[in-house]
Design a protein around this motif. Structure first.
Motif, PDB file in Angstrom:
ATOM      1  N   ALA A  85      -5.147   4.940   1.950  1.00  0.00           N
ATOM      2  CA  ALA A  85      -3.736   5.412   1.206  1.00  0.00           C
ATOM      3  C   ALA A  85      -4.112   6.763   0.591  1.00  0.00           C
ATOM      4  CB  ALA A  85      -3.231   4.746   0.217  1.00  0.00           C
ATOM      5  N   VAL A  86      -5.255   6.912   0.160  1.00  0.00           N
ATOM      6  CA  VAL A  86      -5.632   8.357  -0.478  1.00  0.00           C
ATOM      7  C   VAL A  86      -6.025   9.121   0.699  1.00  0.00           C
ATOM      8  CG1 VAL A  86      -7.400   9.285  -1.843  1.00  0.00           C
ATOM      9  CG2 VAL A  86      -6.293   7.072  -2.654  1.00  0.00           C
ATOM     10  N   ASP A  87      -6.597   8.574   1.516  1.00  0.00           N
ATOM     11  CA  ASP A  87      -7.234   9.405   2.780  1.00  0.00           C
ATOM     12  C   ASP A  87      -5.895  10.080   3.645  1.00  0.00           C
ATOM     13  OD1 ASP A  87      -9.595   9.110   5.372  1.00  0.00           O
ATOM     14  OD2 ASP A  87      -9.428  10.364   3.556  1.00  0.00           O
ATOM     15  N   ASN A  88      -5.026   9.281   3.819  1.00  0.00           N
ATOM     16  CA  ASN A  88      -4.109   9.835   4.740  1.00  0.00           C
ATOM     17  C   ASN A  88      -2.933   8.892   4.534  1.00  0.00           C
ATOM     18  OD1 ASN A  88      -2.440  10.280   6.999  1.00  0.00           O
ATOM     19  ND2 ASN A  88      -4.030  11.097   8.116  1.00  0.00           N
ATOM     20  N   GLN A  89      -1.982   9.209   3.792  1.00  0.00           N
ATOM     21  CA  GLN A  89      -1.004   8.247   3.467  1.00  0.00           C
ATOM     22  C   GLN A  89      -0.111   7.910   4.480  1.00  0.00           C
ATOM     23  OE1 GLN A  89       3.216   8.365   1.227  1.00  0.00           O
ATOM     24  NE2 GLN A  89       1.732   9.418  -0.070  1.00  0.00           N
ATOM     25  N   ARG A  90       0.143   8.710   5.353  1.00  0.00           N
ATOM     26  CA  ARG A  90       1.199   8.477   6.639  1.00  0.00           C
ATOM     27  C   ARG A  90       0.669   7.623   7.322  1.00  0.00           C
ATOM     28  NH1 ARG A  90       3.297  13.802   9.894  1.00  0.00           N
ATOM     29  NH2 ARG A  90       3.746  14.562   7.851  1.00  0.00           N
ATOM     30  N   MET A  91      -0.803   7.842   7.772  1.00  0.00           N
ATOM     31  CA  MET A  91      -1.582   6.995   8.701  1.00  0.00           C
ATOM     32  C   MET A  91      -1.674   5.522   8.237  1.00  0.00           C
ATOM     33  SD  MET A  91      -2.718   7.305  11.672  1.00  0.00           S
ATOM     34  CE  MET A  91      -4.042   8.723  12.142  1.00  0.00           C
ATOM     35  N   ALA A  92      -1.626   5.536   6.772  1.00  0.00           N
ATOM     36  CA  ALA A  92      -1.901   3.995   5.967  1.00  0.00           C
ATOM     37  C   ALA A  92      -0.523   3.285   6.396  1.00  0.00           C
ATOM     38  CB  ALA A  92      -2.360   4.230   4.834  1.00  0.00           C
ATOM     39  N   ARG A  93       0.672   4.096   6.173  1.00  0.00           N
ATOM     40  CA  ARG A  93       1.777   3.347   6.333  1.00  0.00           C
ATOM     41  C   ARG A  93       1.882   3.008   7.823  1.00  0.00           C
ATOM     42  NH1 ARG A  93       5.598   4.386   1.977  1.00  0.00           N
ATOM     43  NH2 ARG A  93       4.773   6.209   1.098  1.00  0.00           N
ATOM     44  N   GLY A  94       1.677   3.870   8.715  1.00  0.00           N
ATOM     45  CA  GLY A  94       1.574   3.635  10.174  1.00  0.00           C
ATOM     46  C   GLY A  94       0.682   2.287  10.381  1.00  0.00           C
ATOM     47  N   LEU A  95      -0.207   2.017   9.481  1.00  0.00           N
ATOM     48  CA  LEU A  95      -1.092   1.049   9.985  1.00  0.00           C
ATOM     49  C   LEU A  95      -0.584  -0.263   9.346  1.00  0.00           C
ATOM     50  CD1 LEU A  95      -4.567   2.237   9.375  1.00  0.00           C
ATOM     51  CD2 LEU A  95      -3.714   1.592  11.800  1.00  0.00           C
ATOM     52  N   GLY A  96       0.836  -0.113   8.850  1.00  0.00           N
ATOM     53  CA  GLY A  96       1.309  -1.418   8.016  1.00  0.00           C
ATOM     54  C   GLY A  96       0.839  -1.430   6.791  1.00  0.00           C
ATOM     55  N   ILE A  97       0.283  -0.691   6.142  1.00  0.00           N
ATOM     56  CA  ILE A  97       0.006  -0.617   4.722  1.00  0.00           C
ATOM     57  C   ILE A  97       1.126  -0.723   3.906  1.00  0.00           C
ATOM     58  CG2 ILE A  97      -1.558   0.092   2.684  1.00  0.00           C
ATOM     59  CD1 ILE A  97      -3.944   0.621   4.794  1.00  0.00           C
ATOM     60  N   ASP A  98       1.523  -1.426   2.835  1.00  0.00           N
ATOM     61  CA  ASP A  98       2.498  -1.103   2.186  1.00  0.00           C
ATOM     62  C   ASP A  98       1.916  -0.331   0.847  1.00  0.00           C
ATOM     63  OD1 ASP A  98       4.939  -3.345   0.152  1.00  0.00           O
ATOM     64  OD2 ASP A  98       4.753  -1.238   0.446  1.00  0.00           O
ATOM     65  N   VAL A  99       2.135   1.109   1.301  1.00  0.00           N
ATOM     66  CA  VAL A  99       1.778   2.104   0.418  1.00  0.00           C
ATOM     67  C   VAL A  99       2.244   2.011  -0.780  1.00  0.00           C
ATOM     68  CG1 VAL A  99       1.609   4.592   0.174  1.00  0.00           C
ATOM     69  CG2 VAL A  99       0.748   3.599   2.272  1.00  0.00           C
ATOM     70  N   ASP A 100       3.694   1.933  -0.885  1.00  0.00           N
ATOM     71  CA  ASP A 100       4.513   1.819  -2.117  1.00  0.00           C
ATOM     72  C   ASP A 100       3.700   0.900  -3.177  1.00  0.00           C
ATOM     73  OD1 ASP A 100       7.607   2.587  -0.510  1.00  0.00           O
ATOM     74  OD2 ASP A 100       5.810   4.000  -1.606  1.00  0.00           O
ATOM     75  N   ARG A 101       3.631  -0.342  -2.588  1.00  0.00           N
ATOM     76  CA  ARG A 101       2.973  -1.243  -3.263  1.00  0.00           C
ATOM     77  C   ARG A 101       1.506  -1.000  -3.968  1.00  0.00           C
ATOM     78  NH1 ARG A 101       0.486  -5.516  -1.573  1.00  0.00           N
ATOM     79  NH2 ARG A 101      -0.290  -6.874  -3.283  1.00  0.00           N
ATOM     80  N   VAL A 102       0.641  -0.552  -3.069  1.00  0.00           N
ATOM     81  CA  VAL A 102      -0.488  -0.089  -3.274  1.00  0.00           C
ATOM     82  C   VAL A 102      -0.552   0.725  -4.377  1.00  0.00           C
ATOM     83  CG1 VAL A 102      -2.603   1.010  -2.450  1.00  0.00           C
ATOM     84  CG2 VAL A 102      -1.522  -0.611  -0.748  1.00  0.00           C
ATOM     85  N   PHE A 103       0.107   1.751  -4.189  1.00  0.00           N
ATOM     86  CA  PHE A 103       0.518   2.816  -5.201  1.00  0.00           C
ATOM     87  C   PHE A 103       0.807   2.148  -6.559  1.00  0.00           C
ATOM     88  CE2 PHE A 103       0.707   6.970  -7.070  1.00  0.00           C
ATOM     89  CZ  PHE A 103       1.839   6.745  -7.974  1.00  0.00           C
ATOM     90  N   ALA A 104       1.813   1.342  -6.736  1.00  0.00           N
ATOM     91  CA  ALA A 104       2.214   0.644  -7.989  1.00  0.00           C
ATOM     92  C   ALA A 104       1.140  -0.116  -8.723  1.00  0.00           C
ATOM     93  CB  ALA A 104       3.257  -0.341  -7.547  1.00  0.00           C
ATOM     94  N   VAL A 105       0.520  -0.670  -7.871  1.00  0.00           N
ATOM     95  CA  VAL A 105      -0.698  -1.618  -8.358  1.00  0.00           C
ATOM     96  C   VAL A 105      -1.607  -0.532  -8.839  1.00  0.00           C
ATOM     97  CG1 VAL A 105      -2.368  -3.449  -7.732  1.00  0.00           C
ATOM     98  CG2 VAL A 105      -0.102  -3.569  -7.076  1.00  0.00           C
ATOM     99  N   THR A 106      -2.158   0.415  -8.070  1.00  0.00           N
ATOM    100  CA  THR A 106      -3.285   1.335  -8.559  1.00  0.00           C
ATOM    101  C   THR A 106      -2.624   2.212  -9.573  1.00  0.00           C
ATOM    102  OG1 THR A 106      -3.421   1.369  -6.193  1.00  0.00           O
ATOM    103  CG2 THR A 106      -4.670   3.073  -7.708  1.00  0.00           C
ATOM    104  N   PHE A 107      -1.676   2.399  -9.684  1.00  0.00           N
ATOM    105  CA  PHE A 107      -0.998   3.073 -10.844  1.00  0.00           C
ATOM    106  C   PHE A 107      -0.998   2.438 -12.094  1.00  0.00           C
ATOM    107  CE2 PHE A 107       1.187   6.447 -13.069  1.00  0.00           C
ATOM    108  CZ  PHE A 107       2.270   6.028 -13.744  1.00  0.00           C
ATOM    109  N   ALA A 108      -0.666   1.075 -12.173  1.00  0.00           N
ATOM    110  CA  ALA A 108      -0.924   0.104 -13.232  1.00  0.00           C
ATOM    111  C   ALA A 108      -2.382  -0.001 -13.648  1.00  0.00           C
ATOM    112  CB  ALA A 108      -0.003  -1.045 -13.081  1.00  0.00           C
TER     113      ALA A 108
END
Lengths: 329, 286, 252
Positions: B172-195
């Protein structure tokens, strides 16, 4: 047919820069304090000074679209320069103002050489860093600045040889208002010039600009210098009308405050800084009995609310209610 | 009086503290490009939790570290849900303004509940004093701080390199769009990382009380240093934050010790020079 | 003036181990229309970015009118007549079309730094902008902010901005991208009417556009130039067919 449509652009341009009746009304209204609230002339001065400071920030934030968290650096620099000139024996206001403004402009130019190379977070950092750096420097150089005690020993001579700066504030407010108006005229001209258009281009799409042959860094250096001159002028006005300068003029608090004022009024609308200054300063004056901590609590809430619900500030909100009030320039 | 080693040691300790306080911001900034100037408010919360628990409830200092972490993490989740996520696509200016607003509120709240005095924590006896190695005396607390930070760093690196979640974070840090495209739930990853990042800041805040003190304005006063570490280290990089924090921590200590006249500046000058050399930070993307 | 408006020699660019351009050498004679085609990811837009200076090549040279422009900044190249459009609309949302094109004219005329005299004094720039917009059928909506324009109009505005810079060499990056068939007639007529003195290189996936306008076609695959030739040669080249196998190149 051809000649009629060929003059359309000219007619459009003239309409864009024409003075609106509401503008004339605004400036006439600025004279009201003399008549209606003569005991508040000192506050009125402060409002004019804050308005000038916010206007200078608007050029950078509202028109060029750059974030600056360290704008107080130029304000404070102008303040201290004017203060020192007076302290060292030259108390003539107009020349002191001129010199302080020029000095702030030089600082603006020097910092802009670095600033213009950055965008995004690095830009935010650099502007914050410069501001804090200068504040620390002023604190350390207490032999020059008076440190935490502030600059002492300022004596201003009479304005134009006739008008004394006193506690009643007539001379102070007239002075501040006149300078504000002149600076405003200059800003208005600048906004409506090809350079103003270029700034908006940078704001709207900084990537497209070089693709049409624009030299972004050169434009940015220029506006920073001009904005610094204006901010320094505001700072000098403060120093001269109050005959004192404190470290607070360089603080992050001041940089954040002026950003609040501008956003409150609405950035990129020329009058936003002025409207914001009036609202902010009057509100602060009314709440002045209250603990300063509580003031900042409510300012924080206000910022959160404005960003979430009213992103274009008061003038933006008004513009939505009254489309005829003109689009953002 | 203190030798080069002493200054280095103190600088390292300070740098480790800076690292703990900055790493969360670096990663979340690198991931979502969200300018969270309220990051130090979370640190401040952690500090006040530690102070409250040790002085009002008599808890041992070490026991306050977990609550400090948790309080900050929980608060960050609440704020993220309520406010932050509305502004992911907003301009940088708007993000700055929102988070400055939060800082103002937190500073006022701290003053209201705790007053404006300097706070302190009560340290257990085994963390006080110093230990002597080869004629050098090293403060116990600073030693503890360094060890603690290194442990956290190791945990972070292991988590990032060897866990699935860590891989998602890196993507997600490297390339957010690509990560989403791969099916990674970036918003959830971000929320957890943020916490997690905010929690670490809270932990850092608790640990910081003994070294740099704590007052209601901490959220402001420390913000500059944290931002410097993040900008110099490069967004999204743990290694960058570590390197930058160490360099800046040592330079700051060294500056204050050897050049007391200019000590406060050195850190800003170092920042300016480093940023001009490498505008996206030492280990920044691209 | 040389016969070659634009040339590149051995351009190389890699990001780590990913080579996005390898030994790219091409020559564009003055006044010609060349098309650059290739599958997605072939490096076509990257090549445009290298030529215009938005990306720095690892090796190689770029020559504009036989002058080496490789060390020049992007804005400087534009001033020398090398202009591009963007595949994704890169416009000024809050400016109206007239202001945007006039800004481009002002930048060209080097008066964009003037802040003392107001815009009505620069009527000539605005008249010129208006003329360009008239020729692109955008005059009717030229006072509306760019963000309110239809997509097809925005694509035309992309070109208008480029034309305002008076290009000697124009690089069009997928000018018809996303424009529905119904609206593309205007776009094609604009391209057809481009001045014969202007050298044009356009990236396109739409083979209608390619076969209609291009004198020669350059095929790029995987960062390299695969083959170059006339439309007939390219259409019958087995290597090209292989590259496009399964994609079904559209013919009129």
């Amino acid at each position: 047919m051809m000649s009629v449509s060929a003059s359309e652009p000219q007619r459009y341009l003239r309409a864009q820069i024409r003075w609106q009746p509401v503008e004339a009304l605004f400036w006439v209204a600025t004279l009201l304090p003399f008549v209606v609230t003569p005991s508040y002339l000192v506050l009125a001065s402060q409002i004019a000074i804050t308005g000038l400071f916010a206007l200078s920030l608007d050029l950078i934030v509202g028109y060029a679209g750059l974030v600056s968290l360290g704008h107080a650096a130029y304000f404070g620099f102008g303040s201290y320069t004017a203060g020192l000139i007076s302290k060292w024996g030259w108390g003539e206001p107009l020349t002191g103002l001129f010199i302080a403004a020029a000095a702030a402009g030089v600082l603006g130019y020097i910092t802009s050489v670095v600033i213009a190379r950055f965008r995004h977070l690095a830009l935010i950092m650099i502007t914050l860093g410069f501001g804090v750096l200068l504040a620390e420097a002023a604190n350390s150089a207490s032999w020059l600045t008076g440190g935490a005690d502030g600059l002492q020993g300022m004596r201003m001579w009479k304005l134009l040889g006739m008008f004394e700066f006193d506690l009643y504030g007539y001379a102070g407010f007239s002075y501040a208002l006149a300078v504000l108006f002149l600076a405003f005229l200059l800003a208005r001209r600048l906004i409506n010039s090809p350079f103003g258009l270029a700034l908006r281009g940078i704001r709207e799409n900084a990537v497209r600009m070089p693709a049409i042959g624009a030299d972004n860094p050169a434009h940015i250096r220029k506006i920073y210098t001009i904005a610094a001159v204006m901010a320094g002028t505001a700072g000098a006005l403060l120093a001269q009308t109050t005959e004192t300068v404190s470290l607070e003029t360089l603080s992050f608090q001041r940089s954040a405050d002026v950003l609040v004022v501008l956003i409150l009024g609405g950035a990129g609308r020329l009058y936003g800084g002025l409207v914001g200054a009036i609202v902010y300063m009057v509100a602060r004056d009314q709440a002045s009995g209250v603990n300063p901590q509580y003031w900042y609590f409510w300012i924080g809430i206000l910022l959160i609310a404005v960003v979430t619900f009213l992103p274009n500030g008061i003038l933006g909100g008004l513009a939505r209610l009254m489309p005829a009030a003109g689009r953002r320039a | 009086m203190a030798s080069v080693f002493g200054v280095l040691f103190d600088g390292l300790a300070y740098g480790m503290l800076l690292f703990l306080l900055s790493v969360g911001l670096s990663v979340t900034l690198g991931m979502m490009n969200f300018v969270n100037l309220a990051h130090c408010s979370f640190a401040m919360l952690g500090g006040y939790v530690a102070v409250a628990l040790t002085s009002a409830f008599g808890w041992p200092f070490l026991a306050t570290l977990a609550p400090a972490f948790l309080a900050a993490a929980i608060l960050s989740v609440v704020l993220e849900r309520l406010l932050y996520r509305r502004l992911y696509r907003a301009s940088e200016l708007d993000q700055c303004l929102l988070t400055i607003g939060i800082v103002f509120v937190s500073v006022a709240a701290a003053a209201y509940f705790f007053g404006t005095m300097q706070q302190s924590v009560v340290l257990p006896s085994y963390l006080r004093g110093s230990v002597s190695v080869m004629n050098q005396s090293f403060g116990m607390y600073r030693l503890f701080l360094i060890i603690m930070s290194l442990l956290v760093t190791i945990v972070l690196v292991i988590a990032l390199e060897y866990t699935r979640f860590g891989a998602q974070v890196r993507a997600a840090v490297d390339n957010q769009r690509m990560a989403r495209g791969l099916g990674i739930d970036v918003d959830r990853v971000f929320a957890v990382t943020f916490a997690l990042g905010s929690g670490l800041a809270g932990l850092g805040g608790a640990l910081a009380v003994e070294i740099v003190g704590l007052d209601h304005a901490f959220a402001f006063s420390f913000l500059v240093y944290v931002l410097i570490v993040v900008a110099v280290g490069g967004l999204g990089s743990i290694a960058g934050s570590f390197a930058a924090a160490t360099v800046l921590g040592i330079s700051d200590m060294a500056g204050k010790y050897y050049l007391p006249e200019f000590g406060a500046f050195l850190i800003y000058l170092v920042m300016l020079v480093l940023l001009m050399w490498r505008p996206s930070g030492l280990f920044g993307k691209r | 003036m040389s016969t070659l408006a634009l040339a590149t020699r051995g351009l190389d660019k890699s990001f780590g181990s990913l080579a996005v351009a390898t030994n790219v050498t091409l020559e564009l004679p003055r006044g010609e229309r060349y098309a650059l085609i290739g599958p997605n990811g072939a490096g076509k837009t990257t090549l445009i970015n290298l030529i215009t200076g938005m990306l720095k090549p690892d090796r190689g040279q770029i020559l504009l009118d036989s002058q080496d422009i490789t060390p020049l900044k992007p804005a400087e190249r534009v001033r020398r007549g090398l202009v591009r459009t963007f595949q994704i609309n890169t416009l000024f949302p809050d400016l109206n079309a007239l202001e945007a094109v006039a800004l481009a004219v002002c930048e060209r005329e080097r008066c964009s730094g003037r802040w003392w005299r107001t815009l009505p004094s620069y009527g000539a720039a605005f008249e010129e902008a208006h003329t360009i917009l008239v020729s692109l059928e955008l005059a009717a909506s030229c006072f509306r902010p760019t963000r309110e324009l239809a997509y097809g109009q925005q694509r035309l505005l992309e070109i208008a901005l480029a034309l305002a810079a008076k290009p000697a060499v124009l690089l069009l990056d997928e000018p018809a991208a996303g424009v529905p068939q119904a609206e593309s007639a205007e776009l094609f007529s604009v391209i057809a009417n481009l001045s014969q003195d202007m050298t044009v290189l356009f990236i396109e996936h739409d083979m209608n556009v390619v076969f209609r306008f291009a004198k020669r076609i350059i095929v790029m695959v995987g960062g390299r130039i695969l083959v170059e030739g006339t439309p007939q040669e390219i259409a019958s080249d087995p290597r090209v067919r292989e590259v496009y196998l399964g994609r079904g190149a559209r013919h009129a």
